[in-house]
Write an enzyme that holds these catalytic residues in place. Structure first.
Site, PDB file in Angstrom:
ATOM      1  N   ASN A 128      88.769  23.588  73.599  1.00 22.27           N
ATOM      2  CA  ASN A 128      88.990  22.579  72.567  1.00 22.27           C
ATOM      3  C   ASN A 128      88.857  23.287  71.224  1.00 22.27           C
ATOM      4  OD1 ASN A 128      89.037  20.244  71.001  1.00 22.27           O
ATOM      5  ND2 ASN A 128      86.846  19.899  71.227  1.00 22.27           N
ATOM      6  N   GLY A 129      89.808  23.087  70.320  1.00 25.29           N
ATOM      7  CA  GLY A 129      89.709  23.721  69.002  1.00 25.29           C
ATOM      8  C   GLY A 129      90.993  24.460  68.663  1.00 25.29           C
TER       9      GLY A 129
ATOM     10  N   LYS B  85      85.284  -3.690  57.521  1.00 28.34           N
ATOM     11  CA  LYS B  85      86.093  -2.508  57.840  1.00 28.34           C
ATOM     12  C   LYS B  85      87.577  -2.794  57.636  1.00 28.34           C
ATOM     13  CE  LYS B  85      86.649   1.690  59.091  1.00 28.34           C
ATOM     14  NZ  LYS B  85      86.381   2.670  58.016  1.00 28.34           N
TER      15      LYS B  85
ATOM     16  N   GLU C  85      86.798   8.886  44.528  1.00 26.38           N
ATOM     17  CA  GLU C  85      86.391   8.682  45.920  1.00 26.38           C
ATOM     18  C   GLU C  85      84.885   8.950  46.085  1.00 26.38           C
ATOM     19  OE1 GLU C  85      87.274   7.342  48.511  1.00 26.38           O
ATOM     20  OE2 GLU C  85      86.416   8.372  50.218  1.00 26.38           O
TER      21      GLU C  85
ATOM     22  N   TRP D  69      95.165  17.373  73.776  1.00 26.04           N
ATOM     23  CA  TRP D  69      95.935  16.762  72.695  1.00 26.04           C
ATOM     24  C   TRP D  69      96.635  17.931  72.014  1.00 26.04           C
ATOM     25  CZ3 TRP D  69      97.722  16.219  68.012  1.00 26.04           C
ATOM     26  CH2 TRP D  69      98.180  14.960  67.635  1.00 26.04           C
TER      27      TRP D  69
ATOM     28  N   ARG E  59      89.363   9.600  73.801  1.00 27.32           N
ATOM     29  CA  ARG E  59      89.588  10.445  72.621  1.00 27.32           C
ATOM     30  C   ARG E  59      91.072  10.615  72.305  1.00 27.32           C
ATOM     31  NH1 ARG E  59      85.091  14.371  72.110  1.00 27.32           N
ATOM     32  NH2 ARG E  59      86.537  16.049  71.733  1.00 27.32           N
TER      33      ARG E  59
ATOM     34  N   LYS F  15      82.298   6.160  47.416  1.00 32.15           N
ATOM     35  CA  LYS F  15      81.427   6.381  48.590  1.00 32.15           C
ATOM     36  C   LYS F  15      79.986   6.077  48.218  1.00 32.15           C
ATOM     37  CE  LYS F  15      83.632   6.429  51.282  1.00 32.15           C
ATOM     38  NZ  LYS F  15      85.036   6.483  51.357  1.00 32.15           N
TER      39      LYS F  15
ATOM     40  N   CYS G 168      91.332  16.962  72.251  1.00 30.43           N
ATOM     41  CA  CYS G 168      91.028  17.622  73.524  1.00 30.43           C
ATOM     42  C   CYS G 168      89.583  17.350  73.923  1.00 30.43           C
ATOM     43  CB  CYS G 168      91.162  19.138  73.403  1.00 30.43           C
ATOM     44  SG  CYS G 168      92.812  19.693  73.037  1.00 30.43           S
TER      45      CYS G 168
ATOM     46  N   HIS H  75      85.918  10.586  25.347  1.00 29.76           N
ATOM     47  CA  HIS H  75      86.538   9.385  24.763  1.00 29.76           C
ATOM     48  C   HIS H  75      85.732   8.125  25.056  1.00 29.76           C
ATOM     49  CE1 HIS H  75      89.944  11.739  23.526  1.00 29.76           C
ATOM     50  NE2 HIS H  75      90.016  12.254  24.751  1.00 29.76           N
TER      51      HIS H  75
ATOM     52  N   GLU I  36      79.382   2.245  47.539  1.00 29.10           N
ATOM     53  CA  GLU I  36      79.508   1.274  48.631  1.00 29.10           C
ATOM     54  C   GLU I  36      78.366   1.364  49.642  1.00 29.10           C
ATOM     55  OE1 GLU I  36      83.035   1.535  51.139  1.00 29.10           O
ATOM     56  OE2 GLU I  36      83.152   3.674  50.762  1.00 29.10           O
TER      57      GLU I  36
HETATM   58  C1  F6R Z   1      86.078   2.736  51.399  1.00 29.22           C
HETATM   59  C2  F6R Z   1      87.015   2.062  52.266  1.00 29.22           C
HETATM   60  C3  F6R Z   1      87.942   1.076  51.656  1.00 29.22           C
HETATM   61  C4  F6R Z   1      89.309   1.147  52.342  1.00 29.22           C
HETATM   62  C5  F6R Z   1      90.224   0.009  51.822  1.00 29.22           C
HETATM   63  C6  F6R Z   1      91.600   0.090  52.431  1.00 29.22           C
HETATM   64  O1  F6R Z   1      85.273   3.639  52.105  1.00 29.22           O
HETATM   65  O2  F6R Z   1      87.041   2.277  53.448  1.00 29.22           O
HETATM   66  O3  F6R Z   1      88.065   1.266  50.293  1.00 29.22           O
HETATM   67  O4  F6R Z   1      89.887   2.391  52.084  1.00 29.22           O
HETATM   68  O5  F6R Z   1      89.634  -1.227  52.138  1.00 29.22           O
HETATM   69  O6  F6R Z   1      91.537  -0.038  53.806  1.00 29.22           O
HETATM   70  P1  F6R Z   1      92.715   0.453  54.731  1.00 29.22           P
HETATM   71  O7  F6R Z   1      92.812   1.917  54.598  1.00 29.22           O
HETATM   72  O8  F6R Z   1      92.336   0.004  56.101  1.00 29.22           O
HETATM   73  O9  F6R Z   1      93.957  -0.227  54.229  1.00 29.22           O
END
Ligand code: F6R
Length: 605
Positions: free
Chosen positions: A98-99, A600, A478, A74, A27, A482, A2, A501, A485
């Site tokens: 919105n919300g 990406k 994860e 939305w 959006r 993060k 929204c 271990h 990377e």
């Molecule tokens: C880490 C990251 C990557 C993706 C991976 C899979 O922050 O973004 O590890 O998760 O490359 O990408 P998708 O989800 O687009 O298949």
């Protein structure tokens, strides 16, 4: 998602509202509308579908006025149709919102018991009804507005206009973003700086609890305690015009979008009115499914790990989980009682796509959980469950991860119900818990300043460990991913119970160890593992149920995430880990949105 707009000016604002609605449409939305005040009455135009439909409709049924509000909706509460579209006008008041109003059910029941008739299925109408009641009790608009919103729980940005005041606009926000811009002739408020960037160069961000009134182009801002205040304005940077909305990096913008996008993701699959599943979203024959084979890469794979934990523990369905680059070359044990589930933000990841094709060659039926609905993985799937995170630009996945989890949670509830693993009452309780996710995310975002300080203890380290158990083990992986990377610090996620271990050999006074210890059935076990690290002088940051005793004794830092709920815990705990990686990378002056060597969308093997 929204979007809301409000403009009060010295001349007709209908064209300007239309311009802003067009800018908001990036959006994503399913209906649009606007309302204007003129001649002592409010005229409203709204319609299902595109802003262009609204524009055509208004061409044939014009409205005008010097004060108006607009909305792109939305759907969250109630189907996407014209009645549920905003604005919601009741007698002398019209609002856009919105919300999500979390206590909507209780409020609606009370109002209905008092004889109030509702026109729509939305949570928003509650707000119009509440303000209308106050106005009928002879309250002035600002008082009526303040009284009404004091009853609301949840996250919202609201703008209201009043038929008896042809130039008055009142708005407020908690959790959802709201900005305003003032020029010589007009005041504009919006949920999105980007959408009004073409109208001027200065913008002001409102803070949670702020209320703004604009009348005859004079504005007043009040804080939560109703003190008159000023908020600093900023020059709109090229970044805002580029869609960064005032943030320095897309990663931070995307972290902060999570309350919003999660409420959309969840409400696509869950009905927060009836606390039920929207079964039509799962149009697939699951009747003979006894096993699910999940595959993905990177962050999406860790979402798959959480999925395995939830599907097995809540829906009682056996899961096999494989990294896609392994899956595609492995002997997989497919059979007619198994289906394959692929998770991908981009929908284009080469390994995940290859694994999907391999499964299809073996006559597997295929489900995918994707962000990019127009993608190769979606096109190849028998059922696509979109995650509605909106475009994710920062290379490090943040909002896509939590929206993947929200979508998976909905699937788990659907399957759990279908397979008889959970009762109707349990399902309702889970959905009620999930409804609090956006506001719980907001609370965890409030730890940002603490996390900034913690980052100073970590950014000079060459290595870090993240430990967890149960549904926070995938988060340990994860959190480590993060950090490595975007800050290039070596980091490892490890099961708390595995420390002894091997990895415990790494622990010394220089090693940051991030312990994920929420209030779940592993809490005491996690504390024991934390003690093991403490005994070897490790630098502990504890995230979860943290009390002073732990801080005084074992941990040097703590982030007290005081939540329960099997689904809520891993979704909410992802946020401090994202913020930690961000702030460590920032201290190290790294290229946060485009870390070295990464892309990406990984469309090569
Ligand atoms: C880490 C990251 C990557 C993706 C991976 C899979 O922050 O973004 O590890 O998760 O490359 O990408 P998708 O989800 O687009 O298949």
């Amino acid at each position: 998602m929204c979007g809301i707009i409000g403009i009060s000016a010295k001349a007709d604002v209908s064209n300007d509202i239309m311009t802003c609605l067009k800018s908001l449409s990036y959006r994503g939305y399913d209906s649009a509308g606007m309302a204007m005040v003129g001649d002592g009455q409010i005229s409203e135009r709204k319609i299902k579908g595109k802003v262009s439909n609204l524009e055509d409709y208004i061409k044939n049924n014009p409205i005008s006025g010097n004060c108006g509000i607009g909305h792109t909706r939305w759907a969250t509460h109630g189907e996407p149709n014209t009645i549920n579209a905003h604005p919601h006008t009741i007698s002398k008041i019209s609002i856009v919102h919105n919300g999500i109003i979390e206590n909507y059910h209780e409020l609606k029941t009370t109002l209905k018991d008092n004889g109030v008739n509702f026109i729509s299925d939305t949570d928003t109408e509650i707000i119009s009804q509440l303000i209308n009641i106050e106005l009928m009790n002879n309250k002035q608009p600002l008082d009526a507005f303040i009284h009404a919103i004091s009853k609301l729980e949840g996250a919202y940005a609201i703008a209201a206009i009043f038929s008896d005041y042809n130039n008055l606009m009142i708005a407020s926000k908690v959790g959802s973003p709201l900005v305003f811009m003032k020029s010589k002739n007009k005041t504009i408020i919006s949920s999105d700086a980007y959408s009004i960037a073409e109208f001027g160069n200065n913008i002001t961000y409102l803070e949670d609890g702020d209320i703004i009134t604009s009348q005859n182009n004079k504005i007043h801002i009040f804080d939560r305690a109703l003190n008159k205040i000023k908020r600093p304005s900023k020059r709109i940077s090229k970044r805002t015009k580029d869609g960064l909305n005032g943030h320095e990096h897309f990663m931070m913008k995307e972290i902060k979008e999570q309350p919003d996008v999660l409420s959309y993701a969840l409400s696509n699959y869950l009905d927060f009115t009836e606390f039920d599943i929207k079964e039509n979203k799962f149009d697939f024959d699951f009747s003979n499914v006894e096993r699910i084979i999940i595959s993905a890469c990177g962050t999406a794979y860790f979402a798959g790990m959480v999925a395995k934990y939830w599907l097995e523990n809540i829906a009682n369905i056996k899961v096999d989980l494989e990294i896609a680059s392994e899956f595609r070359y492995k002997k997989m044990f497919f059979d007619e009682k198994s289906i394959s589930l692929f998770i991908s933000q981009s929908g284009e990841t080469a390994d995940t796509l290859a694994a999907l094709k391999y499964a299809k060659q073996n006559k597997q039926r295929v489900i995918s959980i994707v962000n990019a609905e127009e993608s190769s993985i979606s096109n190849e799937s028998d059922l696509v469950l979109p995650i509605f995170a909106g475009q994710e630009i920062g290379v490090a996945s943040t909002k896509a991860f939590t929206c993947q989890l929200a979508t998976i949670a909905s699937l788990v509830l659907y399957l759990g119900g279908l397979k008889g693993a959970i009762t109707k009452e349990q399902k309702e309780t889970y959905i009620q818990e999930l409804m609090h996710i956006p506001s719980q995310i907001l609370q965890s975002l409030e730890f940002e300043q603490t996390i900034k300080k913690i980052s100073k203890d970590i950014y000079k380290s060459s290595s870090a460990l993240f430990i967890g158990r149960g549904s926070t083990l995938p988060l340990a992986f994860e959190g480590a991913l993060k950090l490595k990377e975007i800050s290039y610090i070596h980091a490892e996620g490890i099961a708390s119970g595995e420390l002894k271990h091997g990895a415990i050999a790494l622990v010394d006074k220089n090693l940051p160890v991030i312990v994920l210890a929420p209030d779940d059935l592993f809490y005491v076990k996690n504390l024991s593992n934390m003690n093991e690290v403490y005994a070897r002088s490790g630098k502990i940051t504890m995230i979860g149920k943290v009390d002073n005793e732990h801080l005084k004794g074992l941990a040097i830092n703590g982030i007290d995430i005081d939540i329960t709920g099997k689904f809520n815990i891993p979704i909410i705990m992802a946020v401090p880990l994202q913020l930690l990686a961000y702030h460590v990378a920032k201290l190290k002056n790294k290229d946060i949105d485009q870390p070295r060597n990464l892309a990406k969308s990984v469309t090569v093997e």
